[in-house]
Design an enzyme around this catalytic site. Structure first.
Site, PDB file in Angstrom:
ATOM      1  CE1 TYR A  19      -3.922   2.148   0.981  1.00  0.00           C
ATOM      2  CE2 TYR A  19      -2.533   2.981   2.751  1.00  0.00           C
ATOM      3  CZ  TYR A  19      -3.678   3.071   1.993  1.00  0.00           C
ATOM      4  OH  TYR A  19      -4.574   4.068   2.244  1.00  0.00           O
ATOM      5  CE  LYS A  26      -3.666   5.212  -1.025  1.00  0.00           C
ATOM      6  NZ  LYS A  26      -4.683   5.673  -2.003  1.00  0.00           N
TER       7      LYS A  26
HETATM    8  P1  NAI Z   1     -13.354   2.629   1.714  1.00  0.00           P
HETATM    9  O1  NAI Z   1     -12.983   1.191   1.687  1.00  0.00           O
HETATM   10  O2  NAI Z   1     -14.522   3.054   2.524  1.00  0.00           O
HETATM   11  O3  NAI Z   1     -13.555   3.197   0.247  1.00  0.00           O
HETATM   12  C1  NAI Z   1     -12.867   2.744  -0.881  1.00  0.00           C
HETATM   13  C2  NAI Z   1     -13.867   2.549  -1.982  1.00  0.00           C
HETATM   14  O4  NAI Z   1     -13.170   2.161  -3.176  1.00  0.00           O
HETATM   15  C3  NAI Z   1     -14.868   1.439  -1.682  1.00  0.00           C
HETATM   16  O5  NAI Z   1     -16.189   1.917  -1.822  1.00  0.00           O
HETATM   17  C4  NAI Z   1     -14.529   0.345  -2.698  1.00  0.00           C
HETATM   18  O6  NAI Z   1     -15.658  -0.408  -3.123  1.00  0.00           O
HETATM   19  C5  NAI Z   1     -13.923   1.154  -3.833  1.00  0.00           C
HETATM   20  N1  NAI Z   1     -13.038   0.351  -4.673  1.00  0.00           N
HETATM   21  C6  NAI Z   1     -12.103  -0.529  -4.271  1.00  0.00           C
HETATM   22  N2  NAI Z   1     -11.467  -1.074  -5.321  1.00  0.00           N
HETATM   23  C7  NAI Z   1     -12.003  -0.504  -6.428  1.00  0.00           C
HETATM   24  C8  NAI Z   1     -11.747  -0.638  -7.816  1.00  0.00           C
HETATM   25  N3  NAI Z   1     -10.811  -1.488  -8.274  1.00  0.00           N
HETATM   26  N4  NAI Z   1     -12.464   0.118  -8.692  1.00  0.00           N
HETATM   27  C9  NAI Z   1     -13.410   0.979  -8.244  1.00  0.00           C
HETATM   28  N5  NAI Z   1     -13.719   1.129  -6.924  1.00  0.00           N
HETATM   29  C10 NAI Z   1     -13.007   0.405  -6.033  1.00  0.00           C
HETATM   30  O7  NAI Z   1     -12.043   3.397   2.219  1.00  0.00           O
HETATM   31  P2  NAI Z   1     -11.749   4.954   2.485  1.00  0.00           P
HETATM   32  O8  NAI Z   1     -11.124   5.034   3.818  1.00  0.00           O
HETATM   33  O9  NAI Z   1     -12.899   5.785   2.154  1.00  0.00           O
HETATM   34  O10 NAI Z   1     -10.567   5.200   1.429  1.00  0.00           O
HETATM   35  C11 NAI Z   1     -10.644   6.095   0.346  1.00  0.00           C
HETATM   36  C12 NAI Z   1      -9.238   6.384  -0.141  1.00  0.00           C
HETATM   37  O11 NAI Z   1      -8.511   7.073   0.883  1.00  0.00           O
HETATM   38  C13 NAI Z   1      -8.413   5.140  -0.470  1.00  0.00           C
HETATM   39  O12 NAI Z   1      -7.601   5.397  -1.591  1.00  0.00           O
HETATM   40  C14 NAI Z   1      -7.562   4.961   0.766  1.00  0.00           C
HETATM   41  O13 NAI Z   1      -6.392   4.238   0.493  1.00  0.00           O
HETATM   42  C15 NAI Z   1      -7.280   6.407   1.123  1.00  0.00           C
HETATM   43  N6  NAI Z   1      -6.869   6.631   2.493  1.00  0.00           N
HETATM   44  C16 NAI Z   1      -7.749   6.505   3.520  1.00  0.00           C
HETATM   45  C17 NAI Z   1      -7.340   6.783   4.807  1.00  0.00           C
HETATM   46  C18 NAI Z   1      -8.280   6.736   5.938  1.00  0.00           C
HETATM   47  O14 NAI Z   1      -7.857   7.153   7.046  1.00  0.00           O
HETATM   48  N7  NAI Z   1      -9.502   6.276   5.773  1.00  0.00           N
HETATM   49  C19 NAI Z   1      -5.944   7.132   5.111  1.00  0.00           C
HETATM   50  C20 NAI Z   1      -5.108   7.277   3.964  1.00  0.00           C
HETATM   51  C21 NAI Z   1      -5.572   7.022   2.709  1.00  0.00           C
END
Ligand code: NAI
Length: 306
Positions: A165, A169
């Site tokens: 990851y 990133k």
């Molecule tokens: P989440 O798991 O709630 O949302 C991610 C979404 O991406 C999900 O709805 C999932 O179905 C969708 N997804 C996954 N693979 C996919 C694909 N191949 N094609 C299309 N959609 C896909 O997680 P969250 O926390 O909302 O994360 C959003 C972004 O923020 C991610 O890139 C994550 O790595 C990043 N992030 C989040 C942090 C946090 O504290 N929540 C910290 C640092 C980064």
């Protein structure tokens, strides 16, 4: 003055839940027409389904906004191309791309598999490349584009168990650094978001009182700023719990070593001076770093112009 997106078309990947859902709803509330993309599935990237994206479209429509659901897997270029085509056929332009979709396959480097590594790179890094590539020519022709990549403290600073990851990133930061240069002429600005938020991705990783502070709604203003008309470019903006930060890559002032010290032993003997934080700079391009080392050498060799 309020920031709005009337007349703009936005694609937010992975916006069926978590942070993406919040970004999509707020963009729509402020006038953008939004493609709500989500593959569905679980945090580790298994499974798929279109309900999540459709539910967010319904939420947007309920408040009078315009949106359409799309189920493309961002890791697959043909599906991404079809998504962008859908946006173009429906609304005729794409102004804003928020690369947000993501998954996790956490394991120590020793225990993790190469397949998991490739999968995580495929979604975060190649997913971001695919979506940006599919929109790039459109944005160049429009002479307008705002792109956000979603990075993470795990990439910027490291986090045990997240080598796959973290690599992905940090990869999107490398992409941003170059695209910011290539996009300038076409009024395309590209920035990175480093979010901290309570979502299914971070559930169970922190005490409840901290988790409760970190609502996704407090991250979304950072994305909205980064895709606004007057956005900066090549900025890494951290956001969480109402706190906002900027991360920069620094390079030490460094020093030129005379020929008899241009050895591993010479570096060891001068390490404190080479790594000193005093006089650090934030190079804005690779060329700046080249100029610096060449400048140090010219000065050391007495070749610098007076
Ligand atoms: P989440 O798991 O709630 O949302 C991610 C979404 O991406 C999900 O709805 C999932 O179905 C969708 N997804 C996954 N693979 C996919 C694909 N191949 N094609 C299309 N959609 C896909 O997680 P969250 O926390 O909302 O994360 C959003 C972004 O923020 C991610 O890139 C994550 O790595 C990043 N992030 C989040 C942090 C946090 O504290 N929540 C910290 C640092 C980064």
């Amino acid at each position: 003055m309020s920031i709005r997106y009337d007349g703009k078309v936005a694609i937010v990947t992975g916006s069926g839940g978590g942070l993406g859902r919040c970004h999509a709803i707020e963009l729509a509330r402020r006038g953008a027409r939004v493609v709500v993309n989500d593959l569905g599935g679980s945090v580790d990237g298994t499974g798929a389904g279109s309900e999540a994206a459709q539910a967010v479209v319904a939420e947007i429509e309920a408040v009078g906004g315009e949106a359409l659901a799309n189920g493309a897997n961002v890791a697959k270029y043909d599906e991404v191309e079809a998504m962008v085509k859908q946006a173009m056929e429906t609304w005729g332009r794409v102004d804003i791309l928020v690369n947000n979709a993501g998954i996790l396959r956490d394991k120590s480097f020793a225990k993790g598999s190469l397949d998991d590594f490739k999968l995580v790179l495929g979604v975060h890094l190649m997913g971001t490349v695919n979506c940006t590539k599919a929109c790039w020519e459109i944005m160049r022709e429009q002479a307008y584009g705002r792109v956000v990549v979603t990075t993470s403290s795990s990439g910027l600073f490291g986090n045990f168990g997240q080598s796959n990851y973290g690599a992905a990133k940090m990869g999107v930061i490398g992409l941003m650094n170059t695209l910011a240069q290539e996009g300038t002429k076409y009024n395309i600005k590209i920035n990175a978001l480093a979010p901290v938020a309570a979502t299914r991705m971070t559930e169970g990783l922190m005490p409840e009182e901290v988790f409760n502070l970190l609502t996704p709604e407090l991250v979304t203003p950072a994305v909205l700023f980064l895709v606004s008309e007057d956005a900066p470019t090549r900025t890494i903006l951290g956001a969480g719990a109402g706190g906002f930060t900027v991360t920069r890559l620094v390079e030490s002032a460094g020093m030129w070593l005379p020929p008899d010290e241009q050895t591993p032993e010479g570096i060891a003997a001068n390490w404190d001076a080479i790594a000193a934080t005093e006089g650090e700079t934030h190079p804005q391009s690779g060329a700046e770093q080249t100029m610096k080392v060449v400048g140090l050498a010219m000065e050391g060799l007495g070749l610098a112009p007076e």
